[in-house]
Design a protein around this motif. Structure first.
Motif, PDB file in Angstrom:
ATOM      1  N   VAL A 105       0.846  -1.107   0.007  1.00  0.00           N
ATOM      2  CA  VAL A 105       0.116  -0.098  -0.026  1.00  0.00           C
ATOM      3  C   VAL A 105       0.889   1.348  -0.041  1.00  0.00           C
ATOM      4  CG1 VAL A 105      -0.116   0.067   2.522  1.00  0.00           C
ATOM      5  CG2 VAL A 105      -2.158   0.856   1.026  1.00  0.00           C
ATOM      6  N   LEU A 106       0.463   2.351  -0.729  1.00  0.00           N
ATOM      7  CA  LEU A 106       1.126   3.451  -0.856  1.00  0.00           C
ATOM      8  C   LEU A 106       1.475   4.278   0.602  1.00  0.00           C
ATOM      9  CD1 LEU A 106       2.106   5.784  -2.749  1.00  0.00           C
ATOM     10  CD2 LEU A 106      -0.123   6.805  -2.482  1.00  0.00           C
ATOM     11  N   GLY A 107       2.818   4.422   0.959  1.00  0.00           N
ATOM     12  CA  GLY A 107       3.193   5.157   1.704  1.00  0.00           C
ATOM     13  C   GLY A 107       3.907   4.204   2.813  1.00  0.00           C
ATOM     14  N   GLY A 108       3.525   3.011   2.894  1.00  0.00           N
ATOM     15  CA  GLY A 108       4.017   1.722   3.683  1.00  0.00           C
ATOM     16  C   GLY A 108       3.784   2.205   5.129  1.00  0.00           C
ATOM     17  N   PRO A 109       4.665   2.274   5.952  1.00  0.00           N
ATOM     18  CA  PRO A 109       4.719   2.553   7.241  1.00  0.00           C
ATOM     19  C   PRO A 109       4.230   3.767   7.862  1.00  0.00           C
ATOM     20  CG  PRO A 109       7.072   2.765   6.767  1.00  0.00           C
ATOM     21  CD  PRO A 109       6.259   2.004   5.622  1.00  0.00           C
ATOM     22  N   THR A 110       3.952   4.966   6.829  1.00  0.00           N
ATOM     23  CA  THR A 110       3.484   6.105   7.297  1.00  0.00           C
ATOM     24  C   THR A 110       1.854   5.913   6.983  1.00  0.00           C
ATOM     25  OG1 THR A 110       3.247   7.129   5.034  1.00  0.00           O
ATOM     26  CG2 THR A 110       5.445   7.331   6.361  1.00  0.00           C
ATOM     27  N   ALA A 111       1.320   4.880   6.536  1.00  0.00           N
ATOM     28  CA  ALA A 111      -0.159   4.717   6.435  1.00  0.00           C
ATOM     29  C   ALA A 111      -0.698   4.376   7.515  1.00  0.00           C
ATOM     30  CB  ALA A 111      -0.534   3.753   5.071  1.00  0.00           C
ATOM     31  N   THR A 112      -1.746   5.023   7.957  1.00  0.00           N
ATOM     32  CA  THR A 112      -2.384   4.665   9.368  1.00  0.00           C
ATOM     33  C   THR A 112      -3.596   4.035   9.364  1.00  0.00           C
ATOM     34  OG1 THR A 112      -3.063   7.059   9.879  1.00  0.00           O
ATOM     35  CG2 THR A 112      -0.837   6.414  10.515  1.00  0.00           C
ATOM     36  N   PHE A 113      -4.240   4.121   8.192  1.00  0.00           N
ATOM     37  CA  PHE A 113      -5.551   3.468   7.760  1.00  0.00           C
ATOM     38  C   PHE A 113      -5.750   2.064   7.954  1.00  0.00           C
ATOM     39  CE2 PHE A 113      -3.985   4.970   3.945  1.00  0.00           C
ATOM     40  CZ  PHE A 113      -3.681   3.645   3.291  1.00  0.00           C
ATOM     41  N   SER A 114      -6.812   1.567   8.327  1.00  0.00           N
ATOM     42  CA  SER A 114      -6.724   0.148   8.843  1.00  0.00           C
ATOM     43  C   SER A 114      -6.584  -0.993   7.643  1.00  0.00           C
ATOM     44  CB  SER A 114      -8.045  -0.074   9.253  1.00  0.00           C
ATOM     45  OG  SER A 114      -9.209   0.082   8.594  1.00  0.00           O
ATOM     46  N   ILE A 115      -6.743  -0.434   6.403  1.00  0.00           N
ATOM     47  CA  ILE A 115      -6.568  -1.299   5.403  1.00  0.00           C
ATOM     48  C   ILE A 115      -4.912  -1.477   5.235  1.00  0.00           C
ATOM     49  CG2 ILE A 115      -6.375  -1.615   3.042  1.00  0.00           C
ATOM     50  CD1 ILE A 115      -9.000  -0.316   2.711  1.00  0.00           C
ATOM     51  N   ALA A 116      -4.240  -0.931   5.656  1.00  0.00           N
ATOM     52  CA  ALA A 116      -2.757  -0.743   5.560  1.00  0.00           C
ATOM     53  C   ALA A 116      -1.909  -1.853   6.498  1.00  0.00           C
ATOM     54  CB  ALA A 116      -2.104   0.727   5.790  1.00  0.00           C
ATOM     55  N   GLU A 117      -2.490  -2.372   7.544  1.00  0.00           N
ATOM     56  CA  GLU A 117      -2.089  -3.025   8.697  1.00  0.00           C
ATOM     57  C   GLU A 117      -1.613  -4.291   8.286  1.00  0.00           C
ATOM     58  OE1 GLU A 117      -4.978  -3.150  11.951  1.00  0.00           O
ATOM     59  OE2 GLU A 117      -5.257  -0.856  12.348  1.00  0.00           O
ATOM     60  N   GLU A 118      -2.450  -5.026   7.629  1.00  0.00           N
ATOM     61  CA  GLU A 118      -1.954  -6.475   7.284  1.00  0.00           C
ATOM     62  C   GLU A 118      -0.827  -6.200   6.197  1.00  0.00           C
ATOM     63  OE1 GLU A 118      -5.579  -9.467   7.885  1.00  0.00           O
ATOM     64  OE2 GLU A 118      -6.205  -7.759   6.517  1.00  0.00           O
ATOM     65  N   HIS A 119      -0.925  -5.394   5.332  1.00  0.00           N
ATOM     66  CA  HIS A 119       0.336  -4.991   4.309  1.00  0.00           C
ATOM     67  C   HIS A 119       1.504  -4.401   5.214  1.00  0.00           C
ATOM     68  CE1 HIS A 119      -2.348  -4.981   0.829  1.00  0.00           C
ATOM     69  NE2 HIS A 119      -3.004  -4.165   1.217  1.00  0.00           N
ATOM     70  N   LEU A 120       1.501  -3.861   6.047  1.00  0.00           N
ATOM     71  CA  LEU A 120       2.742  -3.761   6.739  1.00  0.00           C
ATOM     72  C   LEU A 120       3.138  -4.990   7.524  1.00  0.00           C
ATOM     73  CD1 LEU A 120       1.849   0.026   8.103  1.00  0.00           C
ATOM     74  CD2 LEU A 120       2.815  -0.763   6.121  1.00  0.00           C
ATOM     75  N   LEU A 135       9.000  -4.394  -3.151  1.00  0.00           N
ATOM     76  CA  LEU A 135       7.874  -3.932  -2.601  1.00  0.00           C
ATOM     77  C   LEU A 135       7.046  -2.853  -3.339  1.00  0.00           C
ATOM     78  CD1 LEU A 135       8.646  -3.428   1.083  1.00  0.00           C
ATOM     79  CD2 LEU A 135       7.627  -5.353   0.192  1.00  0.00           C
ATOM     80  N   LEU A 136       5.997  -3.355  -3.947  1.00  0.00           N
ATOM     81  CA  LEU A 136       5.031  -2.475  -4.962  1.00  0.00           C
ATOM     82  C   LEU A 136       3.955  -1.606  -4.245  1.00  0.00           C
ATOM     83  CD1 LEU A 136       4.900  -4.857  -7.944  1.00  0.00           C
ATOM     84  CD2 LEU A 136       6.582  -3.141  -7.502  1.00  0.00           C
ATOM     85  N   ARG A 137       4.323  -0.571  -3.699  1.00  0.00           N
ATOM     86  CA  ARG A 137       3.184   0.052  -2.922  1.00  0.00           C
ATOM     87  C   ARG A 137       2.310   0.832  -3.651  1.00  0.00           C
ATOM     88  NH1 ARG A 137       7.647   2.170   1.578  1.00  0.00           N
ATOM     89  NH2 ARG A 137       7.821   0.417   2.902  1.00  0.00           N
ATOM     90  N   ASN A 138       1.483  -0.103  -3.985  1.00  0.00           N
ATOM     91  CA  ASN A 138       0.235   0.672  -4.883  1.00  0.00           C
ATOM     92  C   ASN A 138      -0.731   1.787  -4.118  1.00  0.00           C
ATOM     93  OD1 ASN A 138       1.337  -1.310  -6.821  1.00  0.00           O
ATOM     94  ND2 ASN A 138      -0.522  -2.381  -6.893  1.00  0.00           N
ATOM     95  N   GLY A 139      -0.935   2.493  -4.873  1.00  0.00           N
ATOM     96  CA  GLY A 139      -1.909   3.573  -4.430  1.00  0.00           C
ATOM     97  C   GLY A 139      -3.282   3.278  -4.676  1.00  0.00           C
ATOM     98  N   TRP A 140      -4.305   4.169  -4.813  1.00  0.00           N
ATOM     99  CA  TRP A 140      -5.793   3.620  -5.285  1.00  0.00           C
ATOM    100  C   TRP A 140      -5.853   3.494  -6.518  1.00  0.00           C
ATOM    101  CZ3 TRP A 140      -5.413   2.281  -0.554  1.00  0.00           C
ATOM    102  CH2 TRP A 140      -6.241   2.151   0.440  1.00  0.00           C
ATOM    103  N   TYR A 213       9.103   0.434  -4.280  1.00  0.00           N
ATOM    104  CA  TYR A 213       8.494   1.578  -4.909  1.00  0.00           C
ATOM    105  C   TYR A 213       7.065   2.105  -4.586  1.00  0.00           C
ATOM    106  CZ  TYR A 213      11.802  -0.247  -8.423  1.00  0.00           C
ATOM    107  OH  TYR A 213      12.838  -0.369  -9.141  1.00  0.00           O
ATOM    108  N   GLU A 214       7.146   3.553  -4.659  1.00  0.00           N
ATOM    109  CA  GLU A 214       5.739   4.206  -4.146  1.00  0.00           C
ATOM    110  C   GLU A 214       5.075   4.514  -5.360  1.00  0.00           C
ATOM    111  OE1 GLU A 214       6.731   4.143   0.149  1.00  0.00           O
ATOM    112  OE2 GLU A 214       5.036   4.329  -1.146  1.00  0.00           O
ATOM    113  N   LEU A 215       4.049   3.706  -5.690  1.00  0.00           N
ATOM    114  CA  LEU A 215       3.343   3.841  -7.017  1.00  0.00           C
ATOM    115  C   LEU A 215       2.097   4.519  -6.854  1.00  0.00           C
ATOM    116  CD1 LEU A 215       3.969   0.085  -8.192  1.00  0.00           C
ATOM    117  CD2 LEU A 215       5.613   2.151  -8.596  1.00  0.00           C
ATOM    118  N   SER A 216       1.724   5.516  -7.539  1.00  0.00           N
ATOM    119  CA  SER A 216       0.550   6.308  -7.595  1.00  0.00           C
ATOM    120  C   SER A 216       0.483   7.065  -8.997  1.00  0.00           C
ATOM    121  CB  SER A 216       0.691   7.237  -6.430  1.00  0.00           C
ATOM    122  OG  SER A 216       1.654   8.173  -6.608  1.00  0.00           O
ATOM    123  N   GLY A 217      -0.667   7.677  -8.986  1.00  0.00           N
ATOM    124  CA  GLY A 217      -0.897   8.446 -10.448  1.00  0.00           C
ATOM    125  C   GLY A 217      -0.035   9.942 -10.228  1.00  0.00           C
TER     126      GLY A 217
END
Length: 310
Positions: A105-120, A135-140, A213-217
């Motif tokens: 998920v985009l942001g890795g350890p800086t993402a605090t929303f719940s969807i990110a927890e299992e990714h981290l 690590l392909l940290r995909n955005g939305w 990689y931090e992947l986003s538009g």
């Protein structure tokens, strides 16, 4: 050695397989799926199909082989994913694969929303495993929003709980193409310059080993701007209605979204409001060698696919 794609019959997996077929021979590619019938189309294109289930570790035995480059597409069963993901990582380690690229998920350890927890937690397990990783940290995805266009046009409203936050989305096809670039060794970064993360030293197989990689538009937009673009393209008055989180959750549940999923969607919107999904570091466009697909193009394509009068 093969290029292996797990979750290959999902929306992202199918696009990755398609992007790989544009770059390499079908007999270089392995599709891992739970249901052979759903993978029949891939088999018909010459891709080898192997059957495995993240929830059944015994089915992962023999799915990978030494030297394989694996795209590990994350599971979709919230609350169960960490155990499933660890089983995949363990299977990759035991098989001595050359690369395990994980869709995080985009942001890795800086993402605090719940969807990110299992990714981290998965990222941590992968780094601890010793398996060469990417690590392909995909955005939305654009499709997170354009998929709701029929309802948006019916109600004249885009509904969410993101406030004035911005989100840097890209097309699912963009993320799939970037994964294919990684797996085939295209777009090799200079030593020590893998995206916004880092590259490990040693004898590289693809040049993307031990990279992040931090992947986003390329461009972030707000929900109000999204509503305005839908209005512009349809000639209809479309507005954005920002709701308190609890009301948004209730609306999603009323629409048929499971309670846990509704909570996670609304919590992700809260993350957008905090600015956690608006990063535009450019990693995705650099891997693609072109700009990412604009949200306006995704809206136009989705509108074309709607039934006449929809």
């Amino acid at each position: 050695m093969s290029i292996v794609v797990t979750g290959a019959t999902g929306a992202l997996g199918r696009l990755v397989i398609g992007a790989l077929l544009e770059r390499t021979r079908p007999d270089d590619i392995v599709a891992v799926a739970r249901d052979r019938a759903k993978a029949a189309e891939l088999a018909a294109r010459g891709v080898e199909v192997r059957i495995a289930d993240y929830s059944r570790p015994e089915t992962l035995e023999g799915v990978f082989a030494a030297g394989d480059r694996v795209l590990f597409i994350s599971g979709n069963e919230a609350g169960r994913r960490l155990a499933q993901h660890r089983a995949v990582i363990d299977a990759g380690r035991e098989a001595h694969i050359a690369l395990l690229a994980y869709t995080s998920v985009l942001g890795g350890p800086t993402a605090t929303f719940s969807i990110a927890e299992e990714h981290l937690a998965t990222e941590q397990a992968l780094l601890a495993s010793g398996v060469p990783y990417c690590l392909l940290r995909n955005g939305w995805y654009h499709e997170n929003y354009t998929g709701a266009l029929p309802l948006t046009l019916k109600t004249g409203t885009v509904v969410g709980s993101a406030g004035e936050g911005r989100v840097a989305t890209a097309a699912r096809r963009d993320y799939a193409e970037a994964a294919a670039v990684i797996l085939t060794g295209e777009g090799r970064p200079a030593a020590g310059d893998a995206g916004t993360g880092h590259a490990g030293a040693g004898h590289a197989v693809t040049g993307h080993e031990n990279s992040v990689y931090e992947l986003s538009g390329d461009t972030a937009w707000s929900m109000a701007e999204y509503a305005a673009e839908v209005s512009r393209q349809t000639g209809r008055k479309i507005s954005y209605q920002d709701l308190p989180k609890d009301r948004y959750v209730a609306l999603l549940v009323e629409a048929g979204v499971p309670a846990l999923g509704a909570e996670m969607v609304a919590d992700a919107d809260a993350g957008i409001a905090r600015g956690e999904l608006d990063a535009t570091p450019g990693d995705l466009s650099r891997l693609l060698g072109r700009p990412t697909t604009p949200i306006a193009d995704a809206i136009a394509d989705a509108l074309k696919d709607l039934p006449a009068g929809g």
